[in-house]
Design a protein around this motif. Structure first.
Motif, short mmCIF file in Angstrom:
data_model
loop_
_atom_site.label_atom_id
_atom_site.label_comp_id
_atom_site.label_asym_id
_atom_site.label_seq_id
_atom_site.Cartn_x
_atom_site.Cartn_y
_atom_site.Cartn_z
N ALA A 50 -30.73 1.28 -36.19
CA ALA A 50 -30.45 -0.10 -36.60
C ALA A 50 -31.04 -0.37 -37.98
O ALA A 50 -30.43 -1.10 -38.78
CB ALA A 50 -31.03 -1.07 -35.58
N ASP A 51 -32.20 0.21 -38.28
CA ASP A 51 -32.84 -0.01 -39.59
C ASP A 51 -31.93 0.46 -40.72
O ASP A 51 -31.72 -0.26 -41.70
CB ASP A 51 -34.17 0.73 -39.66
CG ASP A 51 -35.16 0.26 -38.62
OD1 ASP A 51 -35.92 -0.67 -38.91
OD2 ASP A 51 -35.14 0.80 -37.51
N ALA A 52 -31.41 1.69 -40.59
CA ALA A 52 -30.54 2.24 -41.64
C ALA A 52 -29.21 1.52 -41.67
O ALA A 52 -28.68 1.19 -42.76
CB ALA A 52 -30.33 3.73 -41.41
N GLY A 53 -28.64 1.24 -40.51
CA GLY A 53 -27.35 0.57 -40.47
C GLY A 53 -27.41 -0.83 -41.05
O GLY A 53 -26.51 -1.24 -41.80
N PHE A 54 -28.45 -1.57 -40.72
CA PHE A 54 -28.60 -2.92 -41.27
C PHE A 54 -28.77 -2.86 -42.78
O PHE A 54 -28.17 -3.66 -43.51
CB PHE A 54 -29.80 -3.62 -40.63
CG PHE A 54 -30.12 -4.96 -41.24
CD1 PHE A 54 -29.33 -6.07 -40.96
CD2 PHE A 54 -31.20 -5.13 -42.10
CE1 PHE A 54 -29.61 -7.32 -41.52
CE2 PHE A 54 -31.48 -6.36 -42.65
CZ PHE A 54 -30.69 -7.47 -42.36
N ALA A 55 -29.59 -1.95 -43.26
CA ALA A 55 -29.81 -1.85 -44.71
C ALA A 55 -28.49 -1.56 -45.43
O ALA A 55 -28.19 -2.17 -46.46
CB ALA A 55 -30.84 -0.76 -45.01
N ARG A 56 -27.70 -0.63 -44.91
CA ARG A 56 -26.43 -0.29 -45.54
C ARG A 56 -25.45 -1.46 -45.47
O ARG A 56 -24.83 -1.85 -46.48
CB ARG A 56 -25.81 0.94 -44.86
CG ARG A 56 -26.43 2.26 -45.26
CD ARG A 56 -25.58 3.43 -44.77
NE ARG A 56 -25.58 3.52 -43.32
CZ ARG A 56 -26.33 4.39 -42.61
NH1 ARG A 56 -27.14 5.21 -43.24
NH2 ARG A 56 -26.25 4.42 -41.30
N ASP A 57 -25.29 -2.02 -44.27
CA ASP A 57 -24.27 -3.05 -44.09
C ASP A 57 -24.64 -4.36 -44.78
O ASP A 57 -23.78 -5.02 -45.38
CB ASP A 57 -24.02 -3.28 -42.60
CG ASP A 57 -23.28 -2.13 -41.94
OD1 ASP A 57 -22.76 -1.26 -42.68
OD2 ASP A 57 -23.23 -2.08 -40.70
N MET A 58 -25.91 -4.75 -44.70
CA MET A 58 -26.30 -6.00 -45.34
C MET A 58 -26.25 -5.88 -46.86
O MET A 58 -25.99 -6.88 -47.56
CB MET A 58 -27.69 -6.44 -44.89
CG MET A 58 -28.08 -7.85 -45.34
SD MET A 58 -26.89 -9.14 -44.84
CE MET A 58 -27.49 -9.53 -43.19
N ALA A 59 -26.46 -4.69 -47.40
CA ALA A 59 -26.32 -4.50 -48.85
C ALA A 59 -24.87 -4.79 -49.27
O ALA A 59 -24.63 -5.44 -50.30
CB ALA A 59 -26.72 -3.09 -49.24
#
Length: 235
Positions: A50-59
């Motif tokens: 979730a940490d990596a996915g959120f960082a990618r998607d929210m960017a």
């Protein structure tokens, strides 16, 4: 609400939202620099976390907010809308830099690996504007594999809507921007709340919590600004 009162509220809410977002971002940056992490949690998240996915998607989500803010700046002379757009662009560009910086720190790709779709870290989410019953949090169902005209994540504007914003002028542009950004913020709040619940890195969780608080404040402001123009959010 009178025009002068709304102007004062615009300045206060926009400034408060930026300050709040920067306070959370600053705390997150300091914590990240210290290697702040919960006991027994890995310091480097996995690519599918979730940490990596959120960082990618929210960017990506933030990048569209910055784009819409620059568009409306060029199609209206209204100082309240231009001020709000500037604050959103400034805040979200800074947060986007932090998210991409964490991916660099974790040595993880900035785009989803092959076979991993946007929002896969938050499997109960869907794309597009149909946010009925969500209240910024829940009530989302999966819609993977559908063509959303470029709207890859909750609340994102479609390519058609972005073209309409570019072509609009004056109050028409202001209303469309405020409606699109309202949808965008609702989707952003849902995503940030998802990270606050799912992410393992404390610094990232704190940043997500700051996004929720700041964007909710701006949602209230945009509702007032739409009402002053005889309009309302789309949902």
């Amino acid at each position: 609400m009178s025009a002068s009162a709304l102007t004062r509220r615009t300045r206060w809410v926009a400034g408060s939202a930026v300050t709040l977002a920067l306070l959370f971002a600053g705390a997150a940056t300091v914590a990240s620099a210290r290697g702040d992490a919960a006991p027994a949690q890995p310091r480097t998240p996995a690519s599918g976390s979730a940490d990596a996915g959120f960082a990618r998607d929210m960017a990506v989500h933030h990048q569209q907010a910055v784009e819409m803010s620059f568009i409306v700046r060029d199609v209206t002379r209204d100082e309240e809308v231009r001020r709000l757009a500037y604050d959103i662009a400034n805040t979200q560009a800074n947060q986007r830099g932090m998210l991409l910086g964490w991916l660099d720190l974790w040595n993880l790709p900035k785009t989803a690996p092959d076979g991993q779709s946007p929002m896969s870290w938050m499997p109960d989410a869907h794309t597009g504007h149909d946010m009925a019953g969500m209240d910024g949090m829940d009530g989302m169902s999966g819609m993977e594999g559908m063509d959303h005209d470029g709207a890859l994540m909750p609340g994102m504007a479609t390519r058609t809507e972005l073209d309409a914003l570019r072509e609009a002028r004056g109050e028409k542009a202001e209303i469309l921007f405020l409606q699109l950004m309202t949808d965008h913020h609702k989707g952003g709040v849902a995503m940030a709340h998802g990270c606050a619940e799912r992410c393992a890195v404390p610094a990232e969780k704190r940043l997500a919590e700051g996004m929720v608080a700041a964007q909710r404040s701006e949602l209230d402001l945009m509702a007032d600004m739409l009402a002053a123009r005889g309009s309302a959010p789309r949902s």
